[in-house]
Design an enzyme around this catalytic site. Sequence first.
Site, PDB file in Angstrom:
ATOM      1  N   LYS A  59       0.869  -1.181   0.000  1.00 23.11           N
ATOM      2  CA  LYS A  59       0.000   0.000   0.000  1.00 23.11           C
ATOM      3  C   LYS A  59       0.902   1.226   0.000  1.00 23.11           C
ATOM      4  CE  LYS A  59      -4.290   1.322  -0.144  1.00 23.11           C
ATOM      5  NZ  LYS A  59      -5.146   0.927  -1.267  1.00 23.11           N
ATOM      6  N   SER A  88      -8.167  -0.079  -5.274  1.00 21.79           N
ATOM      7  CA  SER A  88      -8.498   0.209  -3.887  1.00 21.79           C
ATOM      8  C   SER A  88     -10.014   0.369  -3.747  1.00 21.79           C
ATOM      9  CB  SER A  88      -7.728   1.443  -3.408  1.00 21.79           C
ATOM     10  OG  SER A  88      -7.590   1.426  -2.013  1.00 21.79           O
TER      11      SER A  88
END
Length: 593
Positions: A189, A386
């Site tokens: 991430k 996402s």
Amino acid sequence: MKQFFLTMLGVFAGLFLFLVVVPFILISVAISSASSKEPTPSNTVLELDLREGVTDQAATNPFALFGGGGLSTTQIVDTLAQAEDDTRVKALLIRLPEAGITPAAADEIRQAVRRFRRSGKPVIAHAQGFQPVGTAVSSYMVGASASELWMQNTSSFQLAGFSAESIFLGRAFEKYGVNAQFEQRYEYKNAVNEYTESDYTPAHREAMTAWMNSIYTSALANAAQDRRQTPQALRTTIEAGPYSSAQALQRRLIDKIGQVEEAEAEAKRRAGRGSDIMEFGDYAASKGERAGSGRNAIAIVGGEGAIMTGTGGGADPFGGGSSIMSDDLAEAIYDAIEDDSVKAIVFRVSSPGGSPDASEQILAAVRAAKAAGKPVVVSMGDYAASGGYWISSEASWIVAQPSTLTGSIGVFGGKMVLADGLGRFGVDMRNLTVGGDYADAFSPSQPFSATDRAAFAASIDRTYEEFIARVARGRNLPAARVREIARGRVWTGAQGKSLGLVDQLGGLEEAIAKARQLARIPAEESVRFKRYPESQSPFAALSEMFGVSGEAARVLIGIGGIMNDPQAEAAVRQIQTERARTTGATVLADQPY
């Protein structure tokens, strides 16, 4: 006295808007609408200029034309599909950007160009060079799909690969006393790394290199197919560059050398006697969106940009709609559910993510559509990563371009502690709080306490597990398998298909075909298209735009011409995106293009 002058200034600003700006805008829209209906000449060459940039979807706001932006991918695909069957359109001329376009948009435009060529109509592409920056390989891929690829005589073929840059602020923040405190799930991430690092972490480098290789390999394979070469031969030639235009011609990278006026003349010659060039946008406006016919309809619901809670205000009134507001998009899906003629929904998603709460609200509407017996087919655009993947995860079917960036199943959140940095400049930041201990957890004046950090980390963990659960349920995968391919990692559509995150490679046309199949609409039966959210009327848009003083000020700035500055527009969109990063959990992928 000060308040009096401020009030009077507001009154005069309101009168100026009502008496001058509003009539000007309405008249301009009316003139634009009238001029867009000009007839198409009998022998027409459409000129598609990709140099102004391409959004994924057309704006629903009638004043978007004042933003100075270009066309949208979906508009190009839709218009070329109509031009295939239009006997007045004889040829297509494409102006290529030197630095490239978004890879997924290039994939979809290439497919539309190839369908256009299959109708027997020639396509000429013209480039003023290919620069060694960004995604120029995607621009070349679109050019390679043409019948002939031209390049200006003085231009250079400098494409030799695919490069991307990242800016890291870690050392600068350390130097100036800014403490970036973030939680991320997990090592891939990478959106937080720009605040905390000075270089790529091993995971960040691995993930970026992987998706860059996937995009580069796919683009070269497509270009090689269209240029009738092997992918390895084309790659070897390109990577041995750069070349002059003459050298590029000698190495069969292009077909002809000439000025754009010469390319236009050749396109007109092929179109026939008395032919004329028509700008693509004018032709698109004259045709409108494909409506189709028949008693059954397929809804096309679109959303582009960062995902936020709320309604209306997140979109740029003079641009392409730079954010997805959860109330608006969920309502659009529910409108399609309530329409008895709609038998299936094609959900066009182009988003790097945003708020998990907003994403869940939209996903709930997707579930409701399926529960109502209306299959939902997601068509992924440039991004569906996402939060963009969150809202797609439980669709009936997922279609993505090979170069779509998707996945990024992860979450991050945190804050910037600014007190020490501001103190170095003589600025003191102090905090007052009433209530529980967690009330000031996100105060920028002090770091997380150990208790606050633990509580916040627990909330990040919960969001991550909720994300995993939705992907596991929607993709019919074991949760353990989702965890293996998640960890915040961005994948391309081609990679996602091999991992089970995507069902099919393709674009909007393939998604429509699948929706028809899932709705059991016979192939020979005509079908109508209904688009949601519906385009706003000028009066509705004005009401929304002038609803608050901040929006009115922005209109004045736009009329003044500032919003025509690409840097100003980019800054506004960046501010809107950063709104999604401020506090709490965020399911937002980094944006490399």
